[in-house]
Design an enzyme around this catalytic site. Structure first.
Site, short mmCIF file in Angstrom:
data_model
loop_
_atom_site.label_atom_id
_atom_site.label_comp_id
_atom_site.label_asym_id
_atom_site.label_seq_id
_atom_site.Cartn_x
_atom_site.Cartn_y
_atom_site.Cartn_z
CB SER A 1 26.49 32.58 -23.49
OG SER A 1 26.79 31.53 -22.90
CG ASP A 2 26.48 31.31 -19.08
OD1 ASP A 2 27.12 30.32 -18.25
OD2 ASP A 2 26.18 31.13 -20.20
N GLY B 1 27.82 23.41 -32.12
CA GLY B 1 26.94 22.35 -31.27
C GLY B 1 25.27 22.46 -32.05
NE ARG C 1 24.56 29.86 -32.73
CZ ARG C 1 23.87 29.10 -31.27
NH1 ARG C 1 25.06 28.54 -30.63
NH2 ARG C 1 24.02 29.96 -30.69
CG HIS D 1 26.76 8.48 -36.88
ND1 HIS D 1 28.03 7.62 -35.86
CD2 HIS D 1 25.72 7.64 -35.15
CE1 HIS D 1 27.96 6.69 -35.43
NE2 HIS D 1 26.19 6.49 -34.78
CG MET E 1 28.44 20.85 -21.46
SD MET E 1 27.08 20.73 -21.41
CE MET E 1 26.55 19.07 -20.90
CD GLU E 2 29.47 19.82 -26.35
OE1 GLU E 2 30.41 21.58 -26.53
OE2 GLU E 2 28.67 20.41 -26.09
NE ARG F 1 32.94 23.02 -27.92
CZ ARG F 1 32.00 23.67 -27.54
NH1 ARG F 1 30.63 23.36 -28.75
NH2 ARG F 1 30.96 24.34 -26.49
NE ARG G 1 22.21 34.28 -26.19
CZ ARG G 1 22.68 32.40 -25.76
NH1 ARG G 1 23.38 32.24 -25.83
NH2 ARG G 1 22.55 32.78 -24.34
NE ARG H 1 21.48 9.03 -34.53
CZ ARG H 1 21.05 8.65 -33.62
NH1 ARG H 1 20.56 8.90 -32.46
NH2 ARG H 1 20.48 7.23 -33.62
N GLY I 1 31.28 27.43 -29.91
CA GLY I 1 30.48 27.03 -29.08
C GLY I 1 30.42 28.35 -28.01
CB SER I 2 28.05 29.10 -25.30
OG SER I 2 27.33 27.96 -25.39
N1 HPA Z 1 28.35 25.03 -19.05
C1 HPA Z 1 28.46 24.37 -19.93
N2 HPA Z 1 28.41 24.73 -21.28
C2 HPA Z 1 27.97 26.12 -21.35
C3 HPA Z 1 27.84 26.42 -20.52
C4 HPA Z 1 28.21 26.39 -19.13
O1 HPA Z 1 27.33 26.63 -18.03
N3 HPA Z 1 27.43 28.50 -20.40
C5 HPA Z 1 27.60 28.06 -22.12
N4 HPA Z 1 27.52 27.28 -22.42
#
Ligand code: HPA
Length: 236
Positions: A204-205, A22, A26, A6, A181-182, A89, A220, A45, A91-92
């Site tokens: 981010s939310d 991720g 970015r 990879h 998620m990581e 990492r 953002r 990839r 990330g968001s």
């Molecule tokens: N879940 C997973 N990853 C994310 C989320 C979420 O709600 N928001 C930003 N990254």
């Protein structure tokens, strides 16, 4: 085993510390905007990896892709085949506690998960990965110097992006402040390889605040910029 299936980089192409967003774009953004003399060291990839200099310090950035199986591959190869010492990492995440507001910087002290990743990776089923105390301490000092107050706490690494709201009782039970998620797979890889990892995210939310703002692209970008700066300065 270099090159790996990879990563086509050669031995020594990566710095001791690799920042991992991720998104491959970015990764390119960080290389283009923060690193001097950045050189592309991987593009298998489209997982763009660069090595350059931040304020004279040699540093790499490479994308992880989304989800634990994906970061599990790249973190494993960086730690075990390329002798990378630190992976941070960037990330968001989604806030799962009202103490975390959109745009906040979140640092995952522990990364909980209900994924089968741990068991499949030869760890106890309920293994909980933790941040490297060394990197966490450095990040804390960097935040202080930049007047940023990070939200440090337990993060949940989910195998699903859609349907996470069903887990809110679990988040409350385990004091989870954000979901992404990581992180858990990264911490498990660092644990097994005896290396350092840190999970830094920007909220981010929010899954719990119905009035949370939807960030404009500019907002953002701005909140991500301070996260990149914290991560770049945390690298030693
Ligand atoms: N879940 C997973 N990853 C994310 C989320 C979420 O709600 N928001 C930003 N990254």
């Amino acid at each position: 085993m270099i090159p790996t299936p990879h990563i086509t980089a050669k031995i020594g192409d990566f710095a001791d510390t690799v920042l991992m967003p991720g998104d491959p774009l970015r990764s390119k953004f960080i290389a283009d905007n923060y690193l001097d003399k950045a050189v592309l060291v991987n593009n298998v990839r489209g997982i763009q990896g660069y090595t350059g200099f931040f304020e004279g310090k040699r540093i790499s950035v490479m994308a992880s892709g989304m989800g634990m199986p994906s970061i599990g591959i790249y973190a494993y190869e960086l730690f075990n085949f390329y002798d990378v010492k630190n992976v941070i990492r960037v990330g968001s995440c989604g806030a799962t506690h009202n103490s975390v507001k959109v745009r906040d910087l979140v640092i995952g002290d522990k990364a909980y998960t209900t994924s089968s990743f741990a068991e499949n990776f030869g760890l106890e089923k309920d293994f909980i990965g933790e941040a490297s105390p060394y990197l966490l301490n450095r990040a804390n000092k960097v935040c202080e110097s930049l007047n940023i107050i990070p939200k440090i706490g337990n993060v949940f690494s989910s195998d699903v992006f859609y349907g996470e709201a069903a887990k809110i009782p679990y988040f409350i039970k385990y004091n989870i402040i954000a979901v992404e998620m990581e992180g858990a797979a990264l911490y498990m890889n660092a644990y097994k390889a005896n290396k350092n990892a840190l999970l830094i995210c920007t909220a981010s939310d929010s899954l719990v605040d119905k009035n949370a703002p939807n960030l404009t692209a500019e907002e953002r970008e701005k909140s991500f910029a301070s996260m990149f700066e914290v991560a770049l300065r945390t690298a030693d």
